[in-house]
Design a protein around this motif. Sequence first.
Motif, PDB file in Angstrom:
ATOM      1  N   VAL A 298       0.963  -1.267  -0.158  1.00 56.90           N
ATOM      2  CA  VAL A 298       0.003  -0.128   0.322  1.00 56.90           C
ATOM      3  C   VAL A 298       1.325   1.168  -0.476  1.00 56.90           C
ATOM      4  O   VAL A 298       1.919   0.898   1.381  1.00 56.90           O
ATOM      5  N   TYR A 299       0.711   2.384  -0.883  1.00 62.16           N
ATOM      6  CA  TYR A 299       1.193   3.776  -0.275  1.00 62.16           C
ATOM      7  C   TYR A 299       0.326   4.647  -0.271  1.00 62.16           C
ATOM      8  O   TYR A 299      -1.644   4.287  -0.066  1.00 62.16           O
ATOM      9  N   GLY A 300       0.068   5.978   0.219  1.00 59.66           N
ATOM     10  CA  GLY A 300      -0.185   6.581   0.030  1.00 59.66           C
ATOM     11  C   GLY A 300      -0.053   8.278  -0.012  1.00 59.66           C
ATOM     12  O   GLY A 300       1.371   8.580  -0.512  1.00 59.66           O
ATOM     13  N   ASN A 301      -0.665   8.793  -0.184  1.00 62.03           N
ATOM     14  CA  ASN A 301      -0.198  10.576  -0.027  1.00 62.03           C
ATOM     15  C   ASN A 301      -0.853  10.886   0.860  1.00 62.03           C
ATOM     16  O   ASN A 301      -2.515  10.817   1.296  1.00 62.03           O
ATOM     17  N   ALA A 302      -0.815  12.615   1.817  1.00 64.82           N
ATOM     18  CA  ALA A 302      -1.400  13.018   2.482  1.00 64.82           C
ATOM     19  C   ALA A 302      -0.997  14.259   2.312  1.00 64.82           C
ATOM     20  O   ALA A 302       0.242  15.131   1.553  1.00 64.82           O
ATOM     21  N   ALA A 303      -2.020  15.519   2.631  1.00 64.25           N
ATOM     22  CA  ALA A 303      -2.034  16.971   2.790  1.00 64.25           C
ATOM     23  C   ALA A 303      -2.303  17.807   3.872  1.00 64.25           C
ATOM     24  O   ALA A 303      -3.478  17.071   4.492  1.00 64.25           O
ATOM     25  N   ASP A 304      -1.996  18.265   4.152  1.00 65.38           N
ATOM     26  CA  ASP A 304      -2.984  18.779   5.301  1.00 65.38           C
ATOM     27  C   ASP A 304      -3.572  20.760   4.252  1.00 65.38           C
ATOM     28  O   ASP A 304      -2.708  20.815   3.949  1.00 65.38           O
ATOM     29  N   ILE A 305      -4.784  20.333   4.879  1.00 67.02           N
ATOM     30  CA  ILE A 305      -5.591  21.263   4.307  1.00 67.02           C
ATOM     31  C   ILE A 305      -6.094  22.583   4.702  1.00 67.02           C
ATOM     32  O   ILE A 305      -6.839  21.942   6.067  1.00 67.02           O
TER      33      ILE A 305
ATOM     34  N   ALA B 157      -6.414  19.002  10.180  1.00 68.39           N
ATOM     35  CA  ALA B 157      -5.579  19.517   8.925  1.00 68.39           C
ATOM     36  C   ALA B 157      -5.588  18.374   7.897  1.00 68.39           C
ATOM     37  O   ALA B 157      -5.836  18.465   6.525  1.00 68.39           O
ATOM     38  N   HIS B 158      -5.444  17.445   8.654  1.00 65.28           N
ATOM     39  CA  HIS B 158      -4.727  16.224   7.641  1.00 65.28           C
ATOM     40  C   HIS B 158      -5.682  15.704   6.909  1.00 65.28           C
ATOM     41  O   HIS B 158      -6.961  14.993   8.000  1.00 65.28           O
ATOM     42  N   ILE B 159      -5.528  14.991   6.129  1.00 63.32           N
ATOM     43  CA  ILE B 159      -5.826  14.272   4.670  1.00 63.32           C
ATOM     44  C   ILE B 159      -5.095  13.109   4.215  1.00 63.32           C
ATOM     45  O   ILE B 159      -4.055  13.205   4.088  1.00 63.32           O
ATOM     46  N   GLN B 160      -5.549  11.539   4.521  1.00 63.54           N
ATOM     47  CA  GLN B 160      -4.830  10.868   3.393  1.00 63.54           C
ATOM     48  C   GLN B 160      -5.295   9.986   3.308  1.00 63.54           C
ATOM     49  O   GLN B 160      -7.228   9.920   3.521  1.00 63.54           O
ATOM     50  N   MET B 161      -4.444   8.786   1.502  1.00 68.04           N
ATOM     51  CA  MET B 161      -5.217   8.550   0.940  1.00 68.04           C
ATOM     52  C   MET B 161      -4.574   7.314   0.699  1.00 68.04           C
ATOM     53  O   MET B 161      -3.297   7.642   0.255  1.00 68.04           O
ATOM     54  N   LEU B 162      -4.953   6.362   0.764  1.00 69.00           N
ATOM     55  CA  LEU B 162      -3.833   4.899   0.480  1.00 69.00           C
ATOM     56  C   LEU B 162      -5.058   4.345  -0.630  1.00 69.00           C
ATOM     57  O   LEU B 162      -5.523   4.627  -0.801  1.00 69.00           O
ATOM     58  N   TYR B 163      -3.791   4.010  -1.364  1.00 65.99           N
ATOM     59  CA  TYR B 163      -4.051   3.333  -3.038  1.00 65.99           C
ATOM     60  C   TYR B 163      -3.000   1.958  -2.872  1.00 65.99           C
ATOM     61  O   TYR B 163      -2.341   1.595  -2.309  1.00 65.99           O
ATOM     62  N   ILE B 164      -3.500   1.072  -4.109  1.00 63.50           N
ATOM     63  CA  ILE B 164      -2.460  -0.251  -4.339  1.00 63.50           C
ATOM     64  C   ILE B 164      -2.153   0.162  -5.818  1.00 63.50           C
ATOM     65  O   ILE B 164      -3.287   0.252  -6.793  1.00 63.50           O
TER      66      ILE B 164
END
Length: 143
Positions: A75-82, A126-133
């Motif tokens: 699993v990989y992911g990305n995160a952003a603080d908005i 502020a943090h959101i993240q999404m995992l992807y395969i």
Amino acid sequence: MDDFLQFHPLFQTKLRTIFRELRALGWRPKIGSGLRTSGEQAEKVRLGYSKTMASWHVRSTIGILPLNKRSYDVVYGNAADIVDERYGWGGVATNRNFQFWKDLGRIAKQQGCEWGGDWTSFPDVAHIQMLYIEEAPHTTAFV
């Protein structure tokens, strides 16, 4: 420059929708923090802004999820603080019950993202993240 281009294309799509919906509510969202190097993440940990080096803000972070007793997904992911550009993390935004954070969390979860405001040990509104395969399941836990 498009701040979304630093992220995985699937996360970009989610972010664009989240931003559009926040703007429709009268907010002025901006990315306060996106992808980081390991060194930048180490500094965030040192300063107490983060508790882990295994952050989805860092491109090299991976996770392994068991599918069954013999197969694993990488699993990989990305995160952003908005944040809202008018407030950032200061003033009224220091209150975790600030309406912007509630709207961000609700909309991010509707888009299939995880919201840091739901975390009990270290809430990060502020943090959101999404995992992807992006790989076929592995037959071992070794990558």
